[in-house]
Design a protein around this motif. Structure first.
Motif, PDB file in Angstrom:
ATOM      1  N   LYS A  78      39.357  44.251  40.646  1.00 57.40           N
ATOM      2  CA  LYS A  78      39.450  45.281  41.599  1.00 57.40           C
ATOM      3  C   LYS A  78      38.154  45.253  42.478  1.00 57.40           C
ATOM      4  N   MET A 119      40.670  44.354  34.605  1.00 57.62           N
ATOM      5  CA  MET A 119      41.151  44.717  36.078  1.00 57.62           C
ATOM      6  C   MET A 119      40.032  45.246  36.633  1.00 57.62           C
ATOM      7  N   ALA A 126      49.283  42.903  41.384  1.00 61.54           N
ATOM      8  CA  ALA A 126      47.971  42.590  40.427  1.00 61.54           C
ATOM      9  C   ALA A 126      48.466  42.318  39.066  1.00 61.54           C
ATOM     10  N   VAL A 163      35.790  52.306  34.120  1.00 62.98           N
ATOM     11  CA  VAL A 163      36.833  53.438  33.385  1.00 62.98           C
ATOM     12  C   VAL A 163      37.346  52.656  32.271  1.00 62.98           C
ATOM     13  N   GLU A 164      36.934  53.422  30.746  1.00 67.29           N
ATOM     14  CA  GLU A 164      37.343  52.804  29.471  1.00 67.29           C
ATOM     15  C   GLU A 164      38.915  52.120  29.708  1.00 67.29           C
ATOM     16  N   ASN A 165      38.788  51.076  29.056  1.00 62.17           N
ATOM     17  CA  ASN A 165      39.908  50.175  28.987  1.00 62.17           C
ATOM     18  C   ASN A 165      40.525  49.418  30.155  1.00 62.17           C
ATOM     19  N   TYR A 188      41.637  50.526  42.340  1.00 64.67           N
ATOM     20  CA  TYR A 188      41.728  51.767  41.798  1.00 64.67           C
ATOM     21  C   TYR A 188      39.989  51.987  41.354  1.00 64.67           C
ATOM     22  N   GLY A 240      50.615  48.833  31.249  1.00 62.92           N
ATOM     23  CA  GLY A 240      49.913  47.783  30.470  1.00 62.92           C
ATOM     24  C   GLY A 240      48.377  47.985  30.182  1.00 62.92           C
ATOM     25  N   LEU A 256      43.223  44.502  28.649  1.00 63.45           N
ATOM     26  CA  LEU A 256      43.276  46.105  29.101  1.00 63.45           C
ATOM     27  C   LEU A 256      43.006  47.036  28.204  1.00 63.45           C
ATOM     28  N   ASN A 308      46.005  40.125  31.521  1.00 63.71           N
ATOM     29  CA  ASN A 308      46.729  39.927  30.308  1.00 63.71           C
ATOM     30  C   ASN A 308      46.605  41.497  29.600  1.00 63.71           C
ATOM     31  N   ARG A 309      47.777  41.840  29.184  1.00 58.26           N
ATOM     32  CA  ARG A 309      47.872  43.403  28.530  1.00 58.26           C
ATOM     33  C   ARG A 309      46.666  43.220  27.254  1.00 58.26           C
ATOM     34  N   PRO A 312      45.946  57.560  38.940  1.00 59.29           N
ATOM     35  CA  PRO A 312      47.062  57.008  38.005  1.00 59.29           C
ATOM     36  C   PRO A 312      48.155  57.447  38.214  1.00 59.29           C
ATOM     37  N   LEU A 318      55.460  50.770  35.862  1.00 63.12           N
ATOM     38  CA  LEU A 318      55.562  49.681  34.966  1.00 63.12           C
ATOM     39  C   LEU A 318      54.350  49.184  34.696  1.00 63.12           C
ATOM     40  N   SER A 319      53.576  49.006  35.646  1.00 66.49           N
ATOM     41  CA  SER A 319      52.208  48.148  35.386  1.00 66.49           C
ATOM     42  C   SER A 319      51.218  49.070  34.802  1.00 66.49           C
ATOM     43  N   PHE A 348      46.670  55.381  28.671  1.00 63.05           N
ATOM     44  CA  PHE A 348      46.815  55.894  29.989  1.00 63.05           C
ATOM     45  C   PHE A 348      47.166  57.227  29.839  1.00 63.05           C
TER      46      PHE A 348
HETATM   47  C1  LIG Z   1      42.303  53.026  31.717  1.00 63.87           C
HETATM   48  C2  LIG Z   1      42.710  53.102  33.189  1.00 63.87           C
HETATM   49  C3  LIG Z   1      43.944  54.151  33.254  1.00 63.87           C
HETATM   50  C4  LIG Z   1      44.410  54.218  34.814  1.00 63.87           C
HETATM   51  C5  LIG Z   1      45.029  52.937  35.480  1.00 63.87           C
HETATM   52  C6  LIG Z   1      45.616  53.127  36.638  1.00 63.87           C
HETATM   53  C7  LIG Z   1      46.120  51.754  37.057  1.00 63.87           C
HETATM   54  C8  LIG Z   1      47.602  51.604  36.575  1.00 63.87           C
HETATM   55  C9  LIG Z   1      48.220  50.605  37.075  1.00 63.87           C
HETATM   56  C10 LIG Z   1      47.487  49.413  37.683  1.00 63.87           C
HETATM   57  O1  LIG Z   1      48.038  48.230  37.843  1.00 63.87           O
HETATM   58  C11 LIG Z   1      47.981  47.286  37.205  1.00 63.87           C
HETATM   59  C12 LIG Z   1      48.783  46.167  37.497  1.00 63.87           C
HETATM   60  C13 LIG Z   1      48.949  44.998  36.677  1.00 63.87           C
HETATM   61  C14 LIG Z   1      48.445  45.252  35.255  1.00 63.87           C
HETATM   62  O2  LIG Z   1      48.347  44.267  34.554  1.00 63.87           O
HETATM   63  C15 LIG Z   1      49.544  44.365  33.455  1.00 63.87           C
HETATM   64  C16 LIG Z   1      50.240  45.246  33.693  1.00 63.87           C
HETATM   65  C17 LIG Z   1      51.343  45.272  32.574  1.00 63.87           C
HETATM   66  C18 LIG Z   1      51.510  44.369  31.578  1.00 63.87           C
HETATM   67  C19 LIG Z   1      50.650  43.234  31.755  1.00 63.87           C
HETATM   68  O3  LIG Z   1      50.626  42.454  30.756  1.00 63.87           O
HETATM   69  N1  LIG Z   1      49.587  43.305  32.532  1.00 63.87           N
HETATM   70  C20 LIG Z   1      47.594  46.430  34.934  1.00 63.87           C
HETATM   71  C21 LIG Z   1      47.473  47.535  35.872  1.00 63.87           C
HETATM   72  C22 LIG Z   1      46.159  49.653  37.953  1.00 63.87           C
HETATM   73  O4  LIG Z   1      45.437  48.415  38.715  1.00 63.87           O
HETATM   74  C23 LIG Z   1      45.565  51.127  37.876  1.00 63.87           C
END
Ligand SMILES: CCCCCCc1ccc(Oc2ccc(Oc3cccc(O)n3)cc2)c(O)c1
Length: 257
Positions: A165, A161, A96, A155-157, A148, A201, A103, A99-100, A193, A197-198, A205
């Motif tokens: 989803k 994505m 997945a 879900v705020e923020n 998710y 973003g 989010l 853009n950061r 959650p 690394l993802s 969190f």
């Molecule tokens: C505010 C919601 C908090 C819970 C989020 C749980 C979660 C954590 C990570 C998840 O996977 C991603 C994958 C990529 C993504 O895009 C990104 C990640 C890092 C840097 C960036 O530029 N984009 C954001 C979330 C995801 O789909 C869901």
């Protein structure tokens, strides 16, 4: 009936590092006896993935680059996999991206490009890789993707994505409908959650982790291993009667209002 994965081969797409949910899935499938094929987006991820696979107690893994935004790359990757191993028995789609800067803040500020990018990588890629993998799953199989709660309700923020989803969830269900007649099941794990690394973003969190600890029925966040175990279930014959399902592995959080 034997629920071991001995003699079976699975593709795991999306291992970035040892914290990845995809790595938790890979370890669970490996421990059940599976042979693993790892794909990674670009050469930046090759070494970390190979180094992780080396820690496994069998060194029968294979590795392929696969940029899921490129249809030719997907077809080439799965043609190479077919030539090298002949048949695969399943695929874990743990990919997945959005853009950061989209989010956090207000969803309605999402750009057209950002919306399309998030859907391209996070939703369409499941359809694209399923279509390519189908031709290698000649003995049937099981496809698992990661989703998710933010795709089911706000879900705020999580913003764009979450919309991606929602599209992924529908993509999984329509794919399940098409592929069932070929003996291929398609399901999703909706993981709570986990600090990956993802997750770095997604805005704020830390507060959602605290909310889980305070309010989730099990009062604790889930782990990559717990998600991996449910992926093992979905890849094994224990789940042979299930397709088109979303299993929440989230300490029960999604049942709360
Ligand atoms: C505010 C919601 C908090 C819970 C989020 C749980 C979660 C954590 C990570 C998840 O996977 C991603 C994958 C990529 C993504 O895009 C990104 C990640 C890092 C840097 C960036 O530029 N984009 C954001 C979330 C995801 O789909 C869901």
């Amino acid at each position: 009936m034997n629920f071991s994965l001995e003699g079976k081969t699975y593709v795991v797409m999306g291992v970035a590092n040892r914290r990845s949910i995809a790595w938790g899935i890979a370890q669970a499938l490996h421990d059940a006896g599976a042979r693993l094929i790892f794909t990674y987006a670009n050469e930046r991820f090759e070494k970390p993935v190979r180094d992780l696979a080396e820690t496994l107690d069998r060194d029968d893994s294979l590795f392929y680059e696969c940029d899921v935004t490129d249809d030719d790359a997907i077809n080439t990757t799965f043609e190479n996999i077919k030539n090298d191993v002949g048949v695969i028995h399943g695929l874990a789609h743990c990919i997945a991206f959005a853009n950061r800067d989209e989010l956090k803040g207000e969803f309605i500020d999402t750009s057209r490009d950002g919306f399309l990018l998030a859907h391209n990588i996070s939703a369409f890629s499941l359809a694209a890789v399923s279509r390519a993998a189908k031709d290698v799953m000649t003995e049937g199989g099981s496809i698992v993707t990661l989703t998710y709660l933010g795709g089911e309700r706000v879900v705020e923020n999580y913003n764009v994505m979450g919309v991606a989803k929602a599209s992924l969830d529908a993509t999984m269900k329509y794919g399940a409908n098409d592929l069932g007649k070929y003996g291929i099941r398609v399901n999703a794990i909706s993981a709570g959650p986990i600090r990956t690394l993802s997750a770095k973003g997604v805005g704020d969190f830390n507060s959602i982790l605290q909310e889980i600890a305070d309010r989730a029925p099990l009062r604790k966040p889930v782990t990559q291993e717990e998600v991996g175990d449910v992926a093992y279930f979905l890849m094994s014959d224990l789940s042979r009667g299930m397709t088109g399902e979303i299993l929440h592995v989230d300490s029960g959080y999604s049942i709360l209002g």
